[in-house]
Design a protein around this motif. Sequence first.
Motif: not given
Length: 436
Positions: A81, A87-88, A251, A253, A282-284, A286, A325, A341, A423
Amino acid sequence: MPGNPLRDLPSVDALVRSPEAAPLVDRHGRARSVDALRRALAEARAANQAPPLDALVARAAALLAAPPSLRPVINATGVVVHTNLGRAPLAAAALERVRAVAAGYSTLEYDLDAGRRGSRHDHLSGILAELTGAEAGLAVNNNAAAVLLCLAAAAAPGEVLISRGELIEIGDGFRIPDILSRSGARLVEVGTTNRTRIADYADAAGEATRAILRVHQSNFRMLGFTSRPGLAELAALARDRGLTLIDDLGSGQLLDLPALADEPTARGSVEAGADLVCFSGDKLLGGPQAGVVVGSAAAVAAVRRHPLARALRIDKLSLAALEATLELYRDPAAALANVPVLAMVAEDAEAVRARADALAARLGGRTVASTARVGGGAVPLLELPSFACALEGGDALAARLRAADPPVVARVQEGRVLLDCRTMTAEECRRIPRVP
């Protein structure tokens, strides 16, 4: 005494009327050509030079042919990330939903059943409740906005209690106290930097107190002589005093993955009793840039009604990507397989090694063990075992890779360029050009 070379530079009007510039104007139009020629002249003045007309026109042509400023790159850094690189990356389903919504009109704020205006917040409330166990939810344009809005709705103009150990600084010098003070709520610091007890919150709560804010220490960890109360303790105190408990996960999840055990889940916060829970899209998660808010129906309704909600609202394309998502998370296996991610974080290291071996064979490098990171301020102590293609050339080669098409952003370590394959997809590895 030497003359001034800048006296030989033509004016932009003379340059655009010159025969040398005629093909440029024919191809790009007068307005764009004038702008490019003006920039070429400015560069010449800055260099204290007076190039010939054809050189100035060639420079203007190069400026007009330059790629767009915002464009794709290949992330070979090993940081999953990567904030500076967007980021994702989005799942294929999210990209398709964005394309479908962007291509025409949509139900963004229209209720098809009632045949009248609806609310953009209705699209996510149900699925966010389903995935987190909350009563309701919504999204705004980023997580800082989500926390700002929650404080404005739940605490302003009163006081909000926060531990001194949670007054953190996030990326690019932005500090949580500076952001949150703009909400209109007054921040009251409790405890000490390394130790805060539930009694510190209880003693500080007064008639003006409206909320308690807990901020997850996303991008750092404090070790050693430390303590802070659990969320359930804070929830009990908040209920007893009639306060709103806001939990900023940073972040966050949705899946409780063993590899990310140090990162709290939104469901865990809701079950512990938080009234409002905020986390990034837009972090974990995704998804696209967004700030997600879930919680009790009453608390989310107050956030939704606040005037700032309109200023901070999410746009239709981000909303489309976020909904698509979230739909993947209804099946955890589908999320792990299709949210990039999650797939990168969970991928077996031997599969990464296979890509590194193939890349090293093609580029004439060698495969080396590497350490990848989640990034984005999440689980800072977690090291992901990875493999990279190592190339000799150091900073000079890294610069040439960034200037390639497509641009490749790698890292330099001990004088070698490392192309970390955790990545990068197999297709991206194949697209990395041979750079002399």
